[in-house]
Scaffold this active site. Structure first.
Site, PDB file in Angstrom:
ATOM      1  N   ASP A 139     -10.746  -7.502 -24.114  1.00 19.37           N
ATOM      2  CA  ASP A 139     -11.137  -7.708 -25.520  1.00 19.37           C
ATOM      3  C   ASP A 139     -11.094  -9.174 -25.946  1.00 19.37           C
ATOM      4  O   ASP A 139     -11.707  -9.540 -26.951  1.00 19.37           O
ATOM      5  CB  ASP A 139     -10.217  -6.907 -26.451  1.00 19.37           C
ATOM      6  CG  ASP A 139     -10.178  -5.424 -26.118  1.00 19.37           C
ATOM      7  OD1 ASP A 139     -11.195  -4.922 -25.606  1.00 19.37           O
ATOM      8  OD2 ASP A 139      -9.142  -4.788 -26.364  1.00 19.37           O
ATOM      9  N   MET A 181     -17.049  -2.150 -25.951  1.00 23.71           N
ATOM     10  CA  MET A 181     -15.622  -2.135 -26.309  1.00 23.71           C
ATOM     11  C   MET A 181     -15.228  -3.411 -27.046  1.00 23.71           C
ATOM     12  O   MET A 181     -16.076  -4.255 -27.346  1.00 23.71           O
ATOM     13  CB  MET A 181     -14.786  -1.953 -25.053  1.00 23.71           C
ATOM     14  CG  MET A 181     -14.733  -0.525 -24.566  1.00 23.71           C
ATOM     15  SD  MET A 181     -13.595  -0.364 -23.175  1.00 23.71           S
ATOM     16  CE  MET A 181     -13.413   1.413 -23.085  1.00 23.71           C
ATOM     17  N   ARG A 183     -12.107  -3.248 -29.195  1.00 20.47           N
ATOM     18  CA  ARG A 183     -11.142  -2.868 -30.246  1.00 20.47           C
ATOM     19  C   ARG A 183     -11.487  -3.501 -31.580  1.00 20.47           C
ATOM     20  O   ARG A 183     -12.605  -3.370 -32.028  1.00 20.47           O
ATOM     21  CB  ARG A 183      -9.724  -3.223 -29.792  1.00 20.47           C
ATOM     22  CG  ARG A 183      -9.088  -2.070 -29.083  1.00 20.47           C
ATOM     23  CD  ARG A 183      -7.616  -2.081 -29.056  1.00 20.47           C
ATOM     24  NE  ARG A 183      -7.040  -3.406 -28.936  1.00 20.47           N
ATOM     25  CZ  ARG A 183      -5.760  -3.653 -29.004  1.00 20.47           C
ATOM     26  NH1 ARG A 183      -4.935  -2.646 -29.188  1.00 20.47           N
ATOM     27  NH2 ARG A 183      -5.288  -4.858 -28.888  1.00 20.47           N
ATOM     28  N   LEU A 284     -16.871   1.585 -18.175  1.00 15.64           N
ATOM     29  CA  LEU A 284     -17.592   0.788 -17.161  1.00 15.64           C
ATOM     30  C   LEU A 284     -17.207  -0.678 -17.307  1.00 15.64           C
ATOM     31  O   LEU A 284     -17.139  -1.427 -16.337  1.00 15.64           O
ATOM     32  CB  LEU A 284     -19.098   0.881 -17.403  1.00 15.64           C
ATOM     33  CG  LEU A 284     -19.853   2.055 -16.834  1.00 15.64           C
ATOM     34  CD1 LEU A 284     -21.318   1.949 -17.240  1.00 15.64           C
ATOM     35  CD2 LEU A 284     -19.731   2.055 -15.314  1.00 15.64           C
TER      36      LEU A 284
END
Ligand code: F6P
Length: 359
Positions: A139, A181, A183, A284
């Site tokens: 992230d 992704m 977060r 992935l």
């Protein structure tokens, strides 16, 4: 010295490279290294501790995941303990972890993890455990370091996926919405979206107005571009709205984000009449071989962590500042999440390229 190493939180490409680096650098100093399996769980069941020799870690730099296993619901200060009726309660087992650590004669623990793991490290430090941190996360949301390893690999995976979506979107005159992704921050969406020539990028730091997103799609159609690519960070949210949650936090765990891609795709389809599809890249992005950048960063972090242990700089973590590896207090790093600044040059670059943030 006799040192221990563990990996906590979600896996990220480059974890094995750090482990290898720690083992090789420590071995050259004549130290012994032990791997604690599954975060801190290996310190509860000491059969889960492995001696890490140079031979054990020889070929692992390029392998994704972690040979030590990891734990997401493994915070020893809020450990999910099973009760007789099959439910779980959060229990503080940190004293057991500390006494086992001491009984095994370890001089230092190198904890490789994201913000959650670094928070745990900081709590252990306050209880006297000699800890060194190594920041990891796809992230890229950890403060005090320019980059964490794993991020570059995740961005490459997402960019490659966006490239592939372009050709199918264009062939069918469709809108493709891809959820990535990240977060609560938009780094993966931003970097992959710009590199993959997205038309719209939606990130948590810039709440979006769906009407503006649709306008971008319509404007493109007016100039003969009948397809559009929309990259949505899983933490993106509409103006005045909140993040989309896939699953509430289980005992000792974290909330799972997800579903915003589908919502955005449904709205675009409904409001523009364009045929729209969505895809969730999901895990992935956490898999595969680390890129050269991530390998090198991970290897540098591992050596730096061993040097910090030698210098007795417990409570510090390795970090990247510009081109140099430095050390920073873990406390400083966990104080604040590193998010995308809407005024940053990278956001301005995207805007100058004609990319819409839906604002
Ligand atoms: O923090 C890394 C990350 O991959 C996030 O981007 C994502 O929200 C989360 O972990 C997914 O967690 P899990 O593996 O528990 O589904």
């Amino acid at each position: 010295m006799k040192i221990a190493v563990n990996t906590g939180g979600g896996d990220a490409p480059g974890l094995n490279a750090v482990i290898r680096s720690v083992v090789l650098a420590a071995n050259r100093k004549g130290w012994e290294v032990y791997g604690i399996k599954y975060g801190y769980r290996g310190l509860l069941d000491t059969k889960q501790i492995v001696r890490l020799t140079p031979e054990y870690v020889w070929d692992i730099t390029n392998i994704g995941g972690t040979i030590l296993g990891t734990a997401i619901k493994g915070d020893p200060f809020n450990f999910p303990m099973a009760t007789i009726d099959g439910t779980y309660v959060e229990t503080d087992i940190s004293d057991t972890i500390i006494s086992n650590f001491k009984a095994l004669g370890f001089d230092a623990l190198i904890a490789i993890g994201g913000d959650g793991s670094l928070r745990i490290a900081s709590k252990f430090l306050k209880k006297g455990l000699p800890i060194i941190g190594v920041p990891k996360t796809i992230d890229n949301d950890i403060s005090s370091t320019d980059f964490t390893f794993g991020f570059d690999t995740a961005v490459n995976t997402a960019t490659e996926a966006i490239d592939k979506l372009h050709t199918t979107a264009k062939s069918h005159d469709r809108v493709m919405v891809v959820e990535v992704m990240g977060r609560y921050v938009g780094w993966i969406a931003l970097h992959s979206g710009i590199s993959g020539s997205a038309d719209v990028i939606l990130i948590p730091e810039i709440p979006f107005d769906i009407e503006k997103v649709c306008n971008k799609v319509r404007q493109r159609a007016l100039i003969g571009q009948d397809y559009s690519i929309v990259v949505v960070a899983e933490g993106a949210k509409p103006v005045g709205g909140d993040v989309t949650v896939l699953e509430q936090a289980p005992v000792g765990g974290e909330v799972r984000l997800g579903g915003i891609g589908r919502k955005v795709a449904d709205a675009i389809g409904r409001m523009t009449g364009k045929e729209t599809r969505h895809i969730v890249l999901g895990h992935l992005q956490r898999g595969g071989a680390p890129t050269t950048f991530d390998r090198l960063l991970a290897l540098r972090f591992g050596v730096a962590a061993v040097n910090l242990a030698e210098a007795g700089k417990f409570g510090y973590m390795a970090a990247l500042r510009s081109t140099e590896i430095v050390c920073v207090p873990i406390e400083e790093a966990i104080g604040q999440m590193k998010s995308v600044s809407p005024d940053s040059d990278i956001v301005q670059t995207a805007r100058s390229l004609g990319i819409s943030f839906g604002d």
